[in-house]
Each structure stands twice: as structure tokens, then as C-alpha cells.
Design an enzyme around this catalytic site. Structure first.
Site, PDB file in Angstrom:
ATOM      1  N   HIS A  84     -20.295  21.661 -60.636  1.00  0.00           N
ATOM      2  CA  HIS A  84     -19.233  21.021 -61.528  1.00  0.00           C
ATOM      3  C   HIS A  84     -20.040  19.539 -62.195  1.00  0.00           C
ATOM      4  O   HIS A  84     -20.703  18.958 -61.562  1.00  0.00           O
ATOM      5  CB  HIS A  84     -18.172  20.363 -60.432  1.00  0.00           C
ATOM      6  N   ASP A 163      -2.541  21.337 -57.958  1.00  0.00           N
ATOM      7  CA  ASP A 163      -3.140  20.658 -58.860  1.00  0.00           C
ATOM      8  C   ASP A 163      -2.804  20.733 -60.300  1.00  0.00           C
ATOM      9  O   ASP A 163      -2.718  19.848 -61.051  1.00  0.00           O
ATOM     10  CB  ASP A 163      -4.707  20.954 -59.133  1.00  0.00           C
ATOM     11  N   ARG A 170      -0.185  13.292 -63.885  1.00  0.00           N
ATOM     12  CA  ARG A 170      -1.363  12.344 -63.928  1.00  0.00           C
ATOM     13  C   ARG A 170      -1.365  11.958 -65.402  1.00  0.00           C
ATOM     14  O   ARG A 170      -1.273  10.713 -65.720  1.00  0.00           O
ATOM     15  CB  ARG A 170      -2.416  12.613 -63.397  1.00  0.00           C
ATOM     16  N   SER A 185      -8.468  16.806 -57.174  1.00  0.00           N
ATOM     17  CA  SER A 185      -8.172  17.845 -58.019  1.00  0.00           C
ATOM     18  C   SER A 185      -9.489  18.634 -58.155  1.00  0.00           C
ATOM     19  O   SER A 185      -9.414  19.784 -58.156  1.00  0.00           O
ATOM     20  CB  SER A 185      -8.000  17.007 -59.451  1.00  0.00           C
ATOM     21  N   LYS A 189     -10.431  22.681 -55.989  1.00  0.00           N
ATOM     22  CA  LYS A 189     -10.636  23.881 -56.828  1.00  0.00           C
ATOM     23  C   LYS A 189     -11.825  24.534 -56.460  1.00  0.00           C
ATOM     24  O   LYS A 189     -11.852  25.662 -56.322  1.00  0.00           O
ATOM     25  CB  LYS A 189     -10.484  23.533 -58.184  1.00  0.00           C
TER      26      LYS A 189
HETATM   27  N1  URA Z   1     -11.378  17.758 -63.691  1.00  0.00           N
HETATM   28  C1  URA Z   1     -10.436  17.923 -62.932  1.00  0.00           C
HETATM   29  O1  URA Z   1     -10.410  19.197 -62.724  1.00  0.00           O
HETATM   30  N2  URA Z   1      -9.693  16.951 -62.683  1.00  0.00           N
HETATM   31  C2  URA Z   1      -9.743  15.545 -62.730  1.00  0.00           C
HETATM   32  O2  URA Z   1      -9.159  14.873 -62.094  1.00  0.00           O
HETATM   33  C3  URA Z   1     -10.894  15.357 -63.427  1.00  0.00           C
HETATM   34  C4  URA Z   1     -11.737  16.367 -64.172  1.00  0.00           C
END
Ligand code: URA
Length: 451
Positions: A84, A163, A170, A185, A189
Site C-alpha cells: 500500500h 470504511d 471523514r 481505514s 482493507k
Molecule cells: N487511504 C485510505 O484508504 N484511507 C485513508 O484514510 C487514507 C488513505
């Protein structure tokens, strides 16, 4: 059981929430019983008072469990990996890394995102290839991992529904930049992908979410802790995001640069990131015994062409016609027979003789965004062919009037102000300046590896 207003009050007053209280909060978000105003108030309380690592871990686990959690054949144990990135300019690492890892024997269910504001998104890049379908059912993801070893897909409806609710709110409550909320978040995932190992490319610098290395390190540590708490072997690479990654920015141009890299002709900084992130993952899976062996294995997969073959097959599996995939991946291709080229190009010139000292990636990305390469709101279309090619390298000596940037644009043409902004991205040093090769050419600054 405590009421939702009690939970909000507890966090508002700076107290630690228990595991059960966090579970109650996430369940109420997911089943729709918590009002948007209450969710917004809780998000603001978390933003203001923060969370301990233990709370963040439970938040992450509960978010992950709010939806489907993927499962893999047991023979793949230890081999399912992903990366990521916290977002950059010209960040095309995934397009090279996923097939390279697959060529090294890993299984890579890469679930990627779209670009927002000045940062690009892997899905937007791949969608410039005619036929590429980012939405794939679970059965097809399994089939692709079995037969190819990698896929790059969008988030499914059933993965981490909590999320989706929290992320949207948010945005509207100014609580995006909260360490526990970002951590929950991102890692929830990745947890739902049931990974064995995860590497995070946490960026710092002028075009990154966090400008300084210390803040980026805090984010990296929070992400690593949460990943490890889910049983995923998690490491992080801290990399500099001041200029651009590679020489191309913009969706189509970045696909071209990625495919060129898979043909062994990639820029050094992109290769450095790919081999380091891949090397860390190979080390964590135990497929190699140390990082340098991991780096070499990834490099061989890219330079030797094994990763390109994986990429070509992945394109076909994700909907690209065989002939199109073959043409894109053949040694001497005319990329624009497959990928759309912008109607107009214009070259910017160096104003004096000197050494290329700096190129401001944030300024380039902001202007390209205004010209249509990026989106300001989720769901907006992007113009795939808008972008820029850097024609010089940091540290290179140039004369006056040399082309340093090629802008690709559509109508309407850039305004004089936009052209001036682009030109201001370039900083020239004196002709006799000697650049520091360590800081100017290496993007990777620190590694945070599990013990
Ligand atoms: N990417 C995400 O999936 N969530 C975040 O809060 C920031 C970047």
C-alpha cells in the site's frame, strides 16, 4: 450496554474506549443504527483525543470484520502479499511490482484505489488500457491468483462496508488526517484480503500527505502495529516524495513508463522503489533469506522479462483483448496505437544554463490536475491523456533553452498562469554545482521491518 451518546462522551472526554465499546460503535455504523451526526461527533472526538495503539488495533479489526473477509487455498499460506502506498506523484509502482512478485512465486490480490486531488490512482492508470475491467467478482480474483499470481482490482461492495461510511463522513467533517482513522481505514482493507505479508510505502515530502520524515514515521509505525496486530507480517519503507517517481505523470503516460520498466528500460528511482518494496515482501514471506537477495530476485524478474509476461496475462484475464495486450507488451510497440495520445503537446525550456537542482512534483501535479488529469471529488471523470514527461534528470547539466518538460494537454489550452506555474516547478543550480547523489537520486530513506 452503553448508549451511543455515552460512547461519544467517553471519547470526547479523552478516555480509552474498551474493545466492546469500539465493537458497538463499528456495528452501529455498519447496520445503519448510528445517525450521521453521531458518527461525525465520534469521528471528531477521535480526531481530537486520538486513540492508544490497543484501541486502534481493535478499531481496525472491527472495521475489517464489518464485511466479507477473503479466504485462500491453504497451499498459499505465507505467500499472499500486497503493498500500500500513501499516495504520490507519478506513483506507478503497483503496475510493475504486482507482476514482479507473481513472477517470484507470490500471490498478489492487489486492491487499489482511484486518484484524488493531486495524487494519482492505480485504477485510473489501468483503465487507460482499452478493455481493462477493475471490477472483478471474487471467483475471478481467485482464478487470476491461481493461474497468473496477481490481479489489480477495485474494492468490492462487500469488503469493509464500515470504511465506506466512515471515509465519506471523514471528508465532510474535516477528520481525514487522524492517525487512528487513517490506520483503521487502510489496514482494515488489507486485513480483509487475508494477507500473509504487507509492505507500506509511506511517503514524506512536499507532495506527500505528511511533509516531514518524523510525522511519516509515526504513521508508518501506527500502520505497522495495526497490521501486525491482525497477524499480517507488516513492514514499511519511508520514501521521499518531493519530485516525481520516474519521469512521467498522468494516466496514459504512466502506463507507458510502467510497461517500458517491465521491458527492462525503467528509470532508476522507480526500480529502486520496486526492488526495495518487493525485496522486503520476499524477505517477509521467507522466499529469500535477506533483503539484498530479495531485491536481486525482483530486479531479475523485471529485467529478465518474467514480470512482463505476468503483466500481459493479467491484462488478458482482466478483459483486455489478446491482440491489444500483446501489442502493448511487444518489444517495439507504438504505444499510441493502443493508448490515447493528447491532442496537443508543448515543450518548456530551461531559462538559463545550469544543473537541474529540483523539480517540484506538487506544482506539476496541481497544474495537471487543473488541466483534467485528476479529480477533485470521488466519481468525477479524469482525462487519461493529460500529463507531463520530464525530459531531464536531477543533477543533469543543461544549456539555456533546452526542453526540460513536455506537457500533454487537451482543449482548452493551459493559461499563461498555468504555464508560469509549471515553469516555476524547475529550480536550476549554478553550472558548477555538484549534486549530492545520495539525497538527490535515492527515494528510499528508511525501512521499518518486523523483528
Ligand atoms: N487511504 C485510505 O484508504 N484511507 C485513508 O484514510 C487514507 C488513505
Amino acid at each position: 450496554m452503553q448508549s451511543i451518546p455515552d460512547l461519544i462522551k467517553k471519547k470526547r472526554d479523552g478516555e480509552q474506549l474498551s474493545d466492546e465499546e469500539i465493537r458497538t460503535f463499528i456495528r452501529a455504523v455498519t447496520d445503519g443504527t448510528m445517525q450521521e451526526s453521531q458518527i461525525g461527533a465520534m469521528l471528531m472526538a477521535i480526531w481530537q483525543k486520538g486513540m492508544l495503539d490497543a484501541e486502534t488495533s481493535i478499531l481496525t479489526r472491527e472495521m475489517m470484520s464489518s464485511g466479507e473477509v477473503m479466504s485462500w487455498p491453504k497451499e498459499w499460506a505465507g505467500l499472499v502479499v500486497d503493498k500500500h502506498s500513501t499516495g504520490g506523484v507519478g506513483d506507478k509502482v503497483s503496475l510493475v511490482l504486482a507482476p514482479a512478485l507473481a513472477a517470484c512465486g507470490c500471490k498478489v490480490p492487489m486492491i487499489s484505489g482511484r486518484g484524488l486531488a493531486h495524487t494519482g490512482g492505480t485504477l485510473d492508470k489501468l483503465e487507460t488500457i482499452p478493455g481493462y475491467n477493475v471490477q472483478q467478482p471474487a471467483a475471478q480474483i481467485l482464478e487470476m491468483l491461481d493461474s497468473v499470481g496477481c490481479c489489480i482490482v477495485g474494492q468490492t461492495e462487500t469488503l469493509v462496508p464500515a470504511d465506506r461510511v466512515l471515509y465519506a463522513l471523514r471528508d465532510t467533517t474535516s477528520t481525514v488526517d487522524s492517525l487512528p482513522l487513517i490506520t483503521g481505514s487502510i489496514i482494515s482493507k488489507k486485513g480483509a484480503e487475508s494477507l500473509s505479508a504487507l509492505v507500506l510505502d509511506v511517503k514524506f515530502g512536499r507532495a506527500a500527505l505528511y511533509k516531514d520524515l518524523e510525522s511519516a514515521k509515526q504513521l508508518a509505525q501506527s500502520l505497522v502495529n495495526a497490521g501486525n496486530s491482525l497477524g499480517i507480517c507488516t513492514g514499511a519503507v519511508l520514501s521521499c516524495m518531493d519530485a516525481t517517481i520516474g519521469r512521467c505523470v498522468g494516466n496514459s503516460l504512466e502506463v507507458i513508463e510502467s510497461v517500458e520498466t517491465l521491458k527492462g528500460r525503467g528509470p532508476d528511482d522507480l526500480m529502486e522503489l520496486v526492488t526495495t518494496l518487493g525485496g522486503v515482501l520476499l524477505k517477509m514471506t521467507g522466499l529469500v533469506s535477506d533483503l539484498s537477495e530479495g531485491r536481486a530476485k525482483i530486479s531479475d524478474a523485471v529485467i529478465g522479462g518474467a514480470a512482463l509476461t505476468k503483466f500481459q496475462t493479467m491484462l488478458e484475464k482482466q478483459g483486455v483483448a489478446k491482440e491489444t495486450a500483446r501489442s502493448l507488451c511487444s518489444a517495439h510497440t507504438d504505444y499510441h496505437s493502443v493508448l490515447r495520445k493528447s491532442q496537443h503537446q508543448r515543450e518548456l525550456k530551461t531559462p538559463a544554463e545550469g544543473v537541474i537542482k529540483d523539480v517540484d512534483g506538487l506544482v506539476l501535479a496541481q497544474v495537471l490536475h487543473q488541466l483534467g488529469a485528476g479529480r477533485s471529488k470521488a466519481g468525477e471523470p479524469v482525462n487519461h491523456s493529460v500529463g507531463a514527461e520530464l525530459l531531464v534528470s536531477l543533477g543533469q547539466r543543461v544549456g539555456k533553452g533546452e526542453s526540460w518538460l513536455r506537457l500533454h494537454y487537451e482543449d482548452p489550452a493551459p493559461t499563461p498562469d498555468q504555464m508560469n506555474r509549471l515553469q516555476s516547478a524547475l529550480t536550476l543550480g549554478e553550472p558548477d554545482d555538484t549534486p549530492d547523489p545520495q539525497t538527490q537520486f535515492s527515494l528510499v530513506r528508511e525501512l521499518l521491518l518486523p523483528l
